[in-house]
Design a protein around this motif. Sequence first.
Motif, PDB file in Angstrom:
ATOM      1  N   GLY A  51       0.773  -1.239   0.000  1.00  0.00           N
ATOM      2  CA  GLY A  51       0.000   0.000   0.000  1.00  0.00           C
ATOM      3  C   GLY A  51       0.798   1.280   0.000  1.00  0.00           C
ATOM      4  N   ALA A  52       2.105   1.207  -0.273  1.00  0.00           N
ATOM      5  CA  ALA A  52       2.931   2.419  -0.256  1.00  0.00           C
ATOM      6  C   ALA A  52       2.567   3.401  -1.369  1.00  0.00           C
ATOM      7  CB  ALA A  52       4.405   2.044  -0.369  1.00  0.00           C
ATOM      8  N   LEU A  53       2.010   2.903  -2.461  1.00  0.00           N
ATOM      9  CA  LEU A  53       1.637   3.740  -3.603  1.00  0.00           C
ATOM     10  C   LEU A  53       0.192   3.423  -3.989  1.00  0.00           C
ATOM     11  CD1 LEU A  53       4.947   3.037  -5.483  1.00  0.00           C
ATOM     12  CD2 LEU A  53       4.263   5.289  -4.677  1.00  0.00           C
ATOM     13  N   PRO A  54      -0.764   3.824  -3.180  1.00  0.00           N
ATOM     14  CA  PRO A  54      -2.149   3.393  -3.388  1.00  0.00           C
ATOM     15  C   PRO A  54      -2.806   3.897  -4.674  1.00  0.00           C
ATOM     16  CG  PRO A  54      -2.057   5.088  -1.700  1.00  0.00           C
ATOM     17  CD  PRO A  54      -0.638   4.706  -2.016  1.00  0.00           C
ATOM     18  N   ARG A  55      -2.317   4.972  -5.242  1.00  0.00           N
ATOM     19  CA  ARG A  55      -2.921   5.516  -6.465  1.00  0.00           C
ATOM     20  C   ARG A  55      -2.164   5.127  -7.729  1.00  0.00           C
ATOM     21  NH1 ARG A  55      -4.767  11.558  -4.592  1.00  0.00           N
ATOM     22  NH2 ARG A  55      -6.189  10.831  -2.994  1.00  0.00           N
ATOM     23  N   LEU A  56      -1.136   4.313  -7.592  1.00  0.00           N
ATOM     24  CA  LEU A  56      -0.292   3.949  -8.728  1.00  0.00           C
ATOM     25  C   LEU A  56      -1.101   3.220  -9.792  1.00  0.00           C
ATOM     26  CD1 LEU A  56       2.648   4.085  -9.707  1.00  0.00           C
ATOM     27  CD2 LEU A  56       2.936   1.788  -8.793  1.00  0.00           C
TER      28      LEU A  56
END
Length: 80
Positions: A51-56
């Motif tokens: 979840g470190a880059l949720p909008r990726l």
Amino acid sequence: MSPDSAARTHTPLALSADPAAVLRCVSRLTLSANRIGCAGAARLAGAVAEGALPRLQFVALAWNQIGDAGAEAMAARGKL
């Protein structure tokens, strides 16, 4: 887009003191030609899966040294 709206778009990220806040806003990530290998690809996939880059939505990884093992590690995480 007016100059004012462009400035508003970039200002929050540029001035953020919280790197995690910046990562939450990233939707496109270009890491081409950065000598990323199997271990780096696996770490990136793990971070995305956690979840470190949720909008990726898009990642460019051309011209790296990921190889089959790195691609398999990324595929196993299911997010890239």
